[in-house]
Scaffold this motif. Structure first.
Motif, PDB file in Angstrom:
ATOM      1  N   PHE A   1      50.113  37.859  25.055  1.00  0.00           N
ATOM      2  CA  PHE A   1      48.359  38.024  26.676  1.00  0.00           C
ATOM      3  C   PHE A   1      49.588  37.410  27.370  1.00  0.00           C
TER       4      PHE A   1
ATOM      5  N   ALA B   1      46.609  43.487  28.128  1.00  0.00           N
ATOM      6  CA  ALA B   1      46.430  43.819  26.645  1.00  0.00           C
ATOM      7  C   ALA B   1      47.383  44.922  25.869  1.00  0.00           C
TER       8      ALA B   1
ATOM      9  N   LEU C   1      35.623  32.255  24.266  1.00  0.00           N
ATOM     10  CA  LEU C   1      35.305  34.120  25.325  1.00  0.00           C
ATOM     11  C   LEU C   1      34.192  34.168  24.372  1.00  0.00           C
TER      12      LEU C   1
ATOM     13  N   LYS D   1      33.551  51.155  25.801  1.00  0.00           N
ATOM     14  CA  LYS D   1      34.792  50.480  26.737  1.00  0.00           C
ATOM     15  C   LYS D   1      36.063  50.142  26.874  1.00  0.00           C
ATOM     16  N   HIS D   2      36.073  49.493  25.764  1.00  0.00           N
ATOM     17  CA  HIS D   2      38.066  48.871  25.183  1.00  0.00           C
ATOM     18  C   HIS D   2      38.475  49.288  23.475  1.00  0.00           C
TER      19      HIS D   2
ATOM     20  N   TYR E   1      31.056  41.154  32.468  1.00  0.00           N
ATOM     21  CA  TYR E   1      32.207  40.572  32.693  1.00  0.00           C
ATOM     22  C   TYR E   1      31.874  38.639  33.954  1.00  0.00           C
TER      23      TYR E   1
ATOM     24  N   LEU F   1      31.231  36.602  31.351  1.00  0.00           N
ATOM     25  CA  LEU F   1      31.899  35.558  30.830  1.00  0.00           C
ATOM     26  C   LEU F   1      32.914  35.016  31.422  1.00  0.00           C
ATOM     27  N   ARG F   2      33.365  35.147  32.683  1.00  0.00           N
ATOM     28  CA  ARG F   2      34.350  34.820  33.939  1.00  0.00           C
ATOM     29  C   ARG F   2      33.938  33.169  33.805  1.00  0.00           C
TER      30      ARG F   2
ATOM     31  N   LEU G   1      34.389  31.242  30.693  1.00  0.00           N
ATOM     32  CA  LEU G   1      35.252  30.561  30.648  1.00  0.00           C
ATOM     33  C   LEU G   1      36.029  29.301  31.716  1.00  0.00           C
TER      34      LEU G   1
ATOM     35  N   ALA H   1      38.990  46.153  35.125  1.00  0.00           N
ATOM     36  CA  ALA H   1      38.669  46.441  34.606  1.00  0.00           C
ATOM     37  C   ALA H   1      39.489  48.322  34.802  1.00  0.00           C
TER      38      ALA H   1
ATOM     39  N   GLN I   1      41.830  35.259  37.502  1.00  0.00           N
ATOM     40  CA  GLN I   1      40.936  35.715  36.322  1.00  0.00           C
ATOM     41  C   GLN I   1      39.826  36.621  35.510  1.00  0.00           C
TER      42      GLN I   1
ATOM     43  N   ARG J   1      41.320  39.433  35.559  1.00  0.00           N
ATOM     44  CA  ARG J   1      42.346  40.340  34.512  1.00  0.00           C
ATOM     45  C   ARG J   1      42.636  40.086  33.406  1.00  0.00           C
ATOM     46  N   GLN J   2      42.514  38.560  32.978  1.00  0.00           N
ATOM     47  CA  GLN J   2      42.379  37.782  32.038  1.00  0.00           C
ATOM     48  C   GLN J   2      41.028  37.755  31.632  1.00  0.00           C
ATOM     49  N   VAL J   3      40.065  38.032  32.122  1.00  0.00           N
ATOM     50  CA  VAL J   3      38.913  38.365  31.077  1.00  0.00           C
ATOM     51  C   VAL J   3      38.990  39.562  30.702  1.00  0.00           C
ATOM     52  N   ILE J   4      39.282  40.729  30.988  1.00  0.00           N
ATOM     53  CA  ILE J   4      39.237  41.876  30.518  1.00  0.00           C
ATOM     54  C   ILE J   4      39.926  41.900  29.814  1.00  0.00           C
ATOM     55  N   GLY J   5      41.828  41.431  30.244  1.00  0.00           N
ATOM     56  CA  GLY J   5      42.696  42.039  28.556  1.00  0.00           C
ATOM     57  C   GLY J   5      42.017  41.088  27.339  1.00  0.00           C
TER      58      GLY J   5
END
Lengths: 192, 911
Positions: free
Chosen positions: A47, A53, A134, A152-153, A181, A184-185, A188, B18, B45, B47-51
């Motif tokens: 990644f 992804a 994460l 979603k994913h 999100y 989570l950001r 991180l 997303a 950032q 984008r990274q999290v979503i990935g």
């Protein structure tokens, strides 16, 4: 003759021991254990390299299959993990080149080895750490939110489709996702 | 939509990443992040999290799928070992199995249903799923297969590949089929011709093209074809015989046995023992005038390969010069004017956003080129006049700037002094400086630690590059043409004469904005040409450049409106020096350079490297004898031998189409026959050591001329090329022998393959340039004439090798050949050239290659009637220098050296 080694026993083995078993009759199980150990680090590494992804899973699968085939032919490495990341690294290279070849070959220089200063393994470890952070973030989410993320994913649904399935307003789905999100950001970045 | 605040952007940024943002909001966010580094970083950032979330959520299922595939693989028979591994350049290496073998080796296949297929070979990727339908077709379910159809065993029969996306048919071709995934079918043609049928649409693709079917119901589409291959298709090789039957001559010869034995000032030398001799300086300044002198002396003439190469090169150089002076300089002036006008803006912005500053930089970048082309031009509105004037002055006067305003890095503009044919007129001088500015001063991609500029500067430069790329799509020039059309003309000519771009340009920057999911920097590294200037969402102004990808971009990678060109020779030579090559011990070797820490490294390449890489054993031996290959591997670098072998293998893999992708590569290809051993049965003089040296000399001199001609586009080092004439000196080295009716005799150096390649190259140039509407009637005539002359040289050379006598008319034609080639060359003949080929990494030394006054060669030829005669013809002279950078030879200095006595020293192997 033992046909099957329980995975609990396999999980006790070192990488080198598992590698040694790959060429044998129970090779798939031994390699399965190795795959379970390294799947996420390899994905994280890919990644970082690719930034997309949706490509990562394909290349990760190719990486492991290539490794497995080589191990069955007893082309075994001294250090499994660095060898595996080497394969992943090459797969990335191939992917980049594959996109290029045929379409614009004039710019493709002949392939000559160039060593980077950071080993793929170090990069992967760094990525792995972030992914683990994460993971903790994800684990702490309410079950409904996790399900939202799954729709979603894993299933690839849009917010509208999720809303229809859960019989919720689209706005609610969107705001829950956005909030998650963001959380989570922050995680991180090392924020609580 | 009104501009968003940072808070509003940060609220929406995760949904944007997303793919859940509505288009209006998305556009507004993009506009905001263009000028806001903080929000741009947050977007990255997100984008990274979503990935990661994506990967993490899908992990259990993905792991499950992997386990299933491993078990499926384990159930299969263990693959046989030692199969031929075929490496198709850049295609994922795939095993190549014949279908016959396939039944034995490939599991999961219904083996008893099928017969033997001999007309195709297939190489499946590890995950490919497919089955054989019948003797002439297979069905691909998923995965990637290399298919090579060789119809010898089943003439007239086509081979068919069925997929969900359509049917692929080929009679003789090599292609890669990819099935499933987002595109149900994609066919990349590596050689030959392939057709795809789907939904009643039939489409053909040839080498270098890719056909894609985006869904089972969609018609196939042809993706952008490779410009290189497009040109190469115009190259039609001429078939050459591979035999000769000239009776051998017994050496040494007795002068009395030779019809016209000349009196040699320095004694008979190698003429007697080896059948050929180089007897010192010719009697004139250029190769053609030598023939006048020799004719007057009544000497039988040898039309040397040097003469033919020299004149062919002169023609291409003159053609390029004409195009530059009468077409490209005009186009570039209009183009920079148009771009400047488009980027100009009436007043300064209230806020100095990143976008605003990027635009200012774009404006300066374009305005400098505009002013260099047209000194009286008014500066576009909004440009900082003082900064513009300072840069233009530095460029015009060849000064050094510690830091070029806006670019954040320094430049030595002494390199921007017009050289070679570019010094010939005001227009060419201006064109040279502007092109140098637009191709040597990149707007850098990456900044920060270990890079040339700061991260902020790189960001501004990248934004500036995008402004220019966008302006190029939108601007209309004062003559009514779209800007992109003028740009394309310039780029096409440069690509054709000197090779494909090796810096990213407008195409890559435009493409990188098409899909933000495609990381910008990886686009740059891939150089995937997208449909140029397709409809782009105009609101998207800044690409996302992930930090990790930035790190992989070289410190000098960046946008150039006009790019330098990728050339095989420069690339290969670059791989044969420090830091790619390890350490040496012999500081006396030509290539050795001692670094500040005392390490001896291969600091410079040699021209011989290039010749050895193309298989010339003499060059390889000279390198070895001089200790130029005695460099050992270190942990971070290869030893010379290994690097050499790898490069050699890479070059070996190139085929005739690869080599003829443009005129630059085609020239290197044309030189190859000079580097080979002569075929058996060739005249005796061609088998001697003296002749071997002559050949090497010819190849290197011609290469030097090529480098000199294309100096504006190809060389990465400091260059200097001179165009001047040395003064004539009467250095007569021999007195002709008796004229027993020999004065009308002529012989062409029997290298039919060389002439065949020059013939094919000239035809290719003629066809392609005419297609681009770039040839005047005059030039069409000249190229046609040259083609005819090469055909003559080729036909007569073959006749000579067949030991057939040349008739009087044929000999007369040969005697006229140099003069006719000169007339067709369309301009002045070039004089001696000096070119800087490489700079040592330490910066102290440079490699310079040069040509000087022609030599004179004598050749002993046994004619078909058994008589022996001496033929004379001019030879190019070649020099190679390792100079301290500050003492690098200028054209003027080189001229002085050639005039002086005893004159410059030739490389040891050529003496």
């Amino acid at each position: 003759m033992k046909l099957f080694t329980p995975s609990a026993a396999l999980s006790q083995l070192s990488d080198a021991e598992l590698v040694a078993q790959c060429a044998g009759g129970e090779g798939a199980a031994a390699f399965g254990e190795l795959a379970a150990r390294y799947y996420r680090p390899v994905c994280a590494f890919l990644f970082k390299k690719l930034g997309q992804a949706d490509l990562v899973e394909d290349l990760a699968q190719e990486t492991f299959l290539e490794a497995f085939k080589a191990l069955r032919e007893r082309r075994g490495p001294a250090y499994f993990s660095s060898w595996l990341f080497g394969i992943a690294h090459n797969r990335c290279g191939k992917w980049f080149r594959r996109k290029k070849v045929g379409l614009f070959p004039a710019n493709e220089p002949p392939e000559v080895a160039v060593g980077g200063p950071i080993s793929p393994q170090e990069e992967a470890e760094e990525q792995h750490k972030k992914m683990t952070a994460l993971e903790y973030g994800l684990a702490g989410l309410p079950a409904e939110t996790r399900q939202l993320l799954y729709f979603k994913h894993e299933e690839g649904l849009t917010c509208e489709q999720i809303a229809a399935r859960l019989r919720q307003p689209v706005g609610t789905v969107k705001s829950t996702l956005a909030r998650t999100y963001k959380l989570l950001r922050a995680r991180l970045r090392g924020e609580p | 939509m009104s501009p968003l605040t940072c808070q509003q952007v940060l609220d929406e940024i995760d949904l944007l990443a997303a793919g859940e943002c509505d288009p209006g909001t998305a556009a507004a966010i993009w506009q905001h992040v263009t000028g806001c580094p903080g929000c741009a970083a947050a977007l990255e950032q997100a984008r990274q999290v979503i990935g990661w979330v994506n990967l993490s959520v899908r992990e259990p299922q993905a792991l499950e799928r992997l386990q299933q595939r491993i078990h499926a693989e384990a159930r299969q028979r263990r693959p046989a070992r030692g199969l031929l591994v075929l490496r198709v350049a850049g295609v994922a290496a795939m095993l190549l199995l014949t279908i016959g073998l396939y039944f034995v080796l490939s599991p999961g296949l219904d083996q008893d249903r099928h017969g033997h297929i001999a007309m195709a070979q297939i190489g499946p990727s590890p995950d490919a799923v497919y089955r054989v339908e019948d003797a002439h077709s297979i069905r691909v379910i998923s995965g990637e297969l290399l298919v090579r159809v060789t119809p010898e065993q089943a003439p007239g029969q086509a081979f068919t590949v069925h997929t969900a996306g359509g049917t692929v048919t080929a009679e003789r071709a090599e292609f890669v089929v990819e099935a499933a995934g987002k595109n149900p079918l994609s066919v990349r043609v590596l050689s030959g011709k392939v057709s795809v049928d789907n939904n009643n649409v039939h489409l053909e693709a040839r080498r270098g093209e890719t056909l894609r079917v985006s869904s089972a119901r969609a018609a196939p589409q042809r993706l952008i074809e490779s410009p290189g291959y497009r040109i190469a298709r115009a190259y039609v090789p001429v078939k050459v015989k591979a035999h000769a039957r000239v009776p051998a001559l017994k050496l040494p010869v007795e002068p009395a046995a030779v019809w016209n034995w000349p009196s040699l000032v320095k004694g008979p030398g190698t003429l007697r023992t080896q059948g050929s001799a180089v007897v010192g300086k010719g009697e004139s300044d250029d190769l053609v005038s030598s023939y006048d002198v020799l004719s007057k002396q009544g000497m039988p003439l040898m039309i040397t390969s040097d003469t033919v190469l020299y004149l062919a090169r002169a023609q291409l150089a003159n053609l390029l010069r004409d195009l530059e002076e009468h077409q490209l300089a005009f186009d570039l002036t209009r183009l920079t004017e148009g771009l400047g006008g488009h980027l100009a803006h009436p007043q300064a912005a209230r806020e100095r956003t990143a976008s605003y500053e990027g635009r200012q930089l774009a404006l300066i970048y374009v305005a400098v080129a505009q002013r260099l082309l047209h000194p009286e031009a008014e500066a576009p509105q909004g440009v900082d006049a003082a900064v513009l004037a300072a840069i233009v002055k530095a460029v015009q006067e060849g000064q050094k700037l510690e830091e070029v305003p806006g670019l954040g890095y320094g430049a030595d503009f002494s390199d921007f002094r017009p050289v070679g044919h570019y010094a010939a007129s005001d227009t060419l001088q201006r064109y040279f400086r502007a092109t140098m500015w637009l191709s040597r001063m990149p707007l850098l991609v990456a900044g920060g630690e270990g890079k040339t500029v700061s991260a902020l500067q790189a960001e501004r430069q990248t934004i500036a590059a995008h402004w220019i790329a966008e302006a190029l799509q939108q601007a209309i020039l004062s003559d009514g043409r779209p800007a992109v059309e003028a740009w394309r003309t310039i780029d096409t000519v440069a690509s054709f004469f000197a090779g494909a771009a090796d810096q990213p340009g407008p195409a890559q920057y435009t493409a990188s904005r098409l899909e933000w999911r495609n990381p910008f920097a990886s686009q740059l590294m891939q150089y995937v040409p997208r449909p140029l200037f397709a409809d782009v969402a105009r609101s998207v102004r800044q690409p996302v450049v992930p930090e990790d990808l930035k790190a992989e971009v070289g410190p000098a990678t960046g946008f150039c409106l006009l790019s330098q060109r990728f050339a095989a020779d420069a690339f290969a030579l670059g791989k044969l020096v420090y830091p790619n090559i390890g350490r040496g011990t012999n500081e006396k070797a030509f290539t050795a350079v001692t670094l500040a820490d005392g390490q001896i490294v291969r600091g410079l390449p040699r021209g011989l490297d290039l010749m050895a890489l193309q298989g010339n054993s003499f060059a390889r031996r000279v390198l070895h004898d001089g200790g130029d290959d005695a460099y050992q591997a270190t942990p971070t670098a290869l030893g010379y031998d290994e690097a050499f072998d790898r490069l050699r293998a890479d070059l070996d893999r190139l085929d005739v189409i690869d080599w003829n992708r443009d005129l630059y590569w085609a020239w290197l290809y044309a030189l190859q026959p000079l580097l080979r051993e002569p075929i058996a049965g060739s005249p005796t003089f061609m088998t001697s050591g003296t002749y071997q040296v002559t050949q090497m000399n010819s190849a290197l001199a011609s290469w030097t001329q090529l480098r000199g001609d294309t100096v504006l586009y190809t060389s990465k080092a400091n260059q200097a090329a001179g165009q001047f004439r040395a003064e004539s000196k009467d250095a007569r080295a021999f007195t002709p022998g008796p004229q027993r009716g020999t004065e009308a005799m002529a012989y062409v150096e029997p290298l039919p393959e060389l002439y065949a390649r020059l013939l094919a190259l000239t035809q290719m140039a003629s066809k392609e340039l005419a297609k681009m509407n770039l040839l005047t009637a005059e030039w069409q005539k000249r190229l046609a004439e040259t083609t005819q002359l090469f055909a003559t040289a080729y036909a007569l050379a073959e006749k000579e090798l067949d030991d057939e006598p040349l008739g009087a008319e044929e000999q007369a034609e040969l005697r006229r050949l140099p003069e006719r080639l000169r007339e067709a060359s369309g301009g002045p003949l070039p004089g001696p050239v000096i070119v800087t080929i490489a700079k040592a990494a330490s910066g102290d030394w440079v490699l310079q290659e040069a040509t000087g006054r022609p030599d004179l060669g004598l050749f002993l030829v046994r004619l078909p009637d058994g008589k022996l005669a001496t033929f004379a013809g001019p030879l190019s002279s070649y020099y190679e220098f390792k100079q301290r950078r500050i003492e690098a030879l200028t054209p003027e200095r080189w001229q002085e050296m050639l005039r002086a006595t005893p004159g410059p020293v030739r490389p040891e192997w050529a003496r």
